[in-house]
Design a protein around this motif. Sequence first.
Motif, PDB file in Angstrom:
ATOM      1  N   ASP A 183      -0.400  -4.822   9.226  1.00 37.61           N
ATOM      2  CA  ASP A 183       0.776  -4.900   8.367  1.00 37.61           C
ATOM      3  C   ASP A 183       0.378  -5.245   6.930  1.00 37.61           C
ATOM      4  O   ASP A 183       0.872  -4.649   5.972  1.00 37.61           O
ATOM      5  N   LYS A 184      -0.537  -6.169   6.780  1.00 36.43           N
ATOM      6  CA  LYS A 184      -1.008  -6.569   5.446  1.00 36.43           C
ATOM      7  C   LYS A 184      -1.789  -5.430   4.779  1.00 36.43           C
ATOM      8  O   LYS A 184      -1.631  -5.164   3.588  1.00 36.43           O
ATOM      9  N   LEU A 185      -2.629  -4.754   5.539  1.00 35.26           N
ATOM     10  CA  LEU A 185      -3.457  -3.679   4.985  1.00 35.26           C
ATOM     11  C   LEU A 185      -2.637  -2.453   4.583  1.00 35.26           C
ATOM     12  O   LEU A 185      -3.049  -1.685   3.705  1.00 35.26           O
ATOM     13  N   LEU A 186      -1.467  -2.262   5.189  1.00 36.27           N
ATOM     14  CA  LEU A 186      -0.631  -1.110   4.852  1.00 36.27           C
ATOM     15  C   LEU A 186      -0.136  -1.152   3.406  1.00 36.27           C
ATOM     16  O   LEU A 186       0.244  -0.127   2.856  1.00 36.27           O
ATOM     17  N   ASP A 187      -0.146  -2.326   2.784  1.00 37.47           N
ATOM     18  CA  ASP A 187       0.278  -2.418   1.385  1.00 37.47           C
ATOM     19  C   ASP A 187      -0.650  -1.643   0.460  1.00 37.47           C
ATOM     20  O   ASP A 187      -0.215  -1.119  -0.552  1.00 37.47           O
ATOM     21  N   ASP A 188      -1.939  -1.577   0.803  1.00 37.59           N
ATOM     22  CA  ASP A 188      -2.920  -0.997  -0.118  1.00 37.59           C
ATOM     23  C   ASP A 188      -3.762   0.134   0.457  1.00 37.59           C
ATOM     24  O   ASP A 188      -4.583   0.697  -0.263  1.00 37.59           O
ATOM     25  N   HIS A 189      -3.598   0.465   1.747  1.00 33.66           N
ATOM     26  CA  HIS A 189      -4.474   1.455   2.364  1.00 33.66           C
ATOM     27  C   HIS A 189      -3.691   2.417   3.254  1.00 33.66           C
ATOM     28  O   HIS A 189      -2.670   2.044   3.820  1.00 33.66           O
ATOM     29  N   ILE A 190      -4.234   3.643   3.393  1.00 37.16           N
ATOM     30  CA  ILE A 190      -3.667   4.589   4.344  1.00 37.16           C
ATOM     31  C   ILE A 190      -4.251   4.296   5.731  1.00 37.16           C
ATOM     32  O   ILE A 190      -5.214   3.525   5.852  1.00 37.16           O
ATOM     33  N   CYS A 191      -3.706   4.918   6.754  1.00 35.43           N
ATOM     34  CA  CYS A 191      -4.101   4.605   8.137  1.00 35.43           C
ATOM     35  C   CYS A 191      -5.577   4.878   8.412  1.00 35.43           C
ATOM     36  O   CYS A 191      -6.228   4.115   9.129  1.00 35.43           O
ATOM     37  N   ALA A 192      -6.130   5.947   7.856  1.00 35.46           N
ATOM     38  CA  ALA A 192      -7.551   6.245   8.083  1.00 35.46           C
ATOM     39  C   ALA A 192      -8.429   5.154   7.476  1.00 35.46           C
ATOM     40  O   ALA A 192      -9.438   4.758   8.076  1.00 35.46           O
TER      41      ALA A 192
END
Length: 147
Positions: A6-15
Amino acid sequence: MVELVDKLLDDHICAEIADILNDRGIRPGGSARRAKADAKFTDLRVIYLVKQYALRSRYDRLRERGMLTKAEACAKLGITESTLVRWAKYGIVKRHAYNGYISLYEPPGPHVPAKQCSRWNQLAHRAEIIHQLNSSKCTDPKERAVV
């Protein structure tokens, strides 16, 4: 792990999230089964987590931050889509991917670029000037008119 995704979705795409999780040594739940010890995260497994735990999508997060679609950015800048893509390539307009293929664009800042047709004022030079103006936070209208 869900909180991390959830936190990583702010700055990164799924891959990219899958690569980050794999680099950190985090393995998906199925890796506990026999002959699956070397299982790794893929973008599809991250997408499954996002949907399964009803996390806000990257697209929704970017739209909340005010990012524009390609059509909206073109209308705001008064340019075509191909020009927008070229400007994003040179860094005149900032682009943020929300999946592996499609991006949203930041709204133009105080120094709105204008389309120019000149072989003496090439796009690479204009991009450099725009970066300098944006980094110096210039407020002089005469200097902005140069771009």
